[in-house]
Design an enzyme around this catalytic site. Structure first.
Site, short mmCIF file in Angstrom:
data_model
loop_
_atom_site.label_atom_id
_atom_site.label_comp_id
_atom_site.label_asym_id
_atom_site.label_seq_id
_atom_site.Cartn_x
_atom_site.Cartn_y
_atom_site.Cartn_z
N LEU A 122 -12.63 -4.89 -4.73
CA LEU A 122 -12.25 -3.49 -4.82
C LEU A 122 -10.74 -3.39 -5.00
O LEU A 122 -9.98 -4.17 -4.44
CB LEU A 122 -12.67 -2.84 -3.50
CG LEU A 122 -12.44 -1.37 -3.25
CD1 LEU A 122 -13.35 -0.54 -4.15
CD2 LEU A 122 -12.73 -1.05 -1.80
N CYS A 123 -10.31 -2.44 -5.82
CA CYS A 123 -8.88 -2.13 -5.96
C CYS A 123 -8.76 -0.62 -6.11
O CYS A 123 -9.63 0.11 -5.66
CB CYS A 123 -8.25 -2.89 -7.12
SG CYS A 123 -8.91 -2.42 -8.74
N ARG A 124 -7.74 -0.15 -6.77
CA ARG A 124 -7.56 1.31 -6.93
C ARG A 124 -8.57 1.88 -7.90
O ARG A 124 -9.26 2.84 -7.62
CB ARG A 124 -6.13 1.61 -7.38
CG ARG A 124 -5.87 3.10 -7.55
CD ARG A 124 -4.41 3.36 -7.88
NE ARG A 124 -4.16 4.78 -8.03
CZ ARG A 124 -4.26 5.44 -9.18
NH1 ARG A 124 -4.59 4.81 -10.28
NH2 ARG A 124 -4.02 6.73 -9.23
N GLY B 211 -10.24 -0.45 -10.52
CA GLY B 211 -11.09 -1.49 -11.08
C GLY B 211 -10.38 -2.60 -11.82
O GLY B 211 -10.93 -3.68 -12.01
N THR C 293 -11.38 2.24 -5.40
CA THR C 293 -11.22 3.16 -4.27
C THR C 293 -11.25 4.61 -4.74
O THR C 293 -11.76 5.49 -4.04
CB THR C 293 -9.90 2.87 -3.53
OG1 THR C 293 -9.89 1.48 -3.15
CG2 THR C 293 -9.76 3.71 -2.27
#
Length: 188
Positions: free
Chosen positions: A66-68, A70, A95
């Site tokens: 997971l990141c901001r 993708g 996220t």
């Protein structure tokens, strides 16, 4: 590359809260808002082999990334694959999509400027400085603006941003405001 929708992952986490979920954003981004079960391992410090060898990740099950939005999670999945572990699964939309779906998160007390915004601010400032210096000091300073513009084009084409990687290493992107958890609250 495998992906999973945030709502689908939330259903899995409800049944198996211990599923490995790595948030590869900077510590400051993570401290601002993150999925409750996520563990922060910034992309620039990610070593899948070390995590598996240390027993911090199970070798026989998927690892959710997971990141901001993708992009960094996709890079993390690629790194997992390069190191021989093909079980990296990217959370679609990161996220941001998790928040848009109204799923539970932990929010820190302090707001932070996202890494993407920091890159835009830095790049825009450098371009403006280059133009002003070229106009008021010497025409050769236009090369600074050209260099930044070329870097932005390169980042867009390759999806690799050197400025973002440099900014991620700066002190304000390393400090986690809620390491103890005392300043964080769960939001549903």
């Amino acid at each position: 590359m495998k992906t999973i929708a945030p709502a689908e992952l939330q259903k899995l986490l409800a049944v198996q809260p211990g599923l490995p979920l790595l948030d590869v954003r900077t510590p400051v981004e993570y401290a601002e808002v993150h999925v409750p079960q996520a563990r922060n391992v910034p992309l620039d410090k990610l070593s899948p082999k070390a995590l598996f060898d240390a027993g911090q990740l199970p070798k026989d099950q998927p690892v959710y990334l997971l990141c901001r939005s993708g992009g960094r999670a996709t890079k993390a999945a690629e790194q997992f694959a390069r190191e021989g572990f093909d079980q990296g699964i990217v959370v679609e939309g990161g996220t941001q999509a998790w928040l848009e779906a109204g799923l539970p998160v932990i929010r820190g007390a302090a707001r932070v400027i996202s890494l993407e915004r920091q890159v835009r601010i830095a790049a825009g400032s450098l371009v403006l400085i280059g133009v002003l210096l070229a106009y008021f000091v010497h025409p050769g300073f236009i090369a600074l603006s050209a260099f930044v513009g070329a870097g932005l084009v390169f980042a867009g084409v390759t999806d690799w941003c050197g400025m973002g990687l440099l900014l991620a290493k700066l002190p304000w992107n390393q400090k986690s405001g809620c390491a103890s958890g005392s300043c964080c609250e769960v939001k549903h």
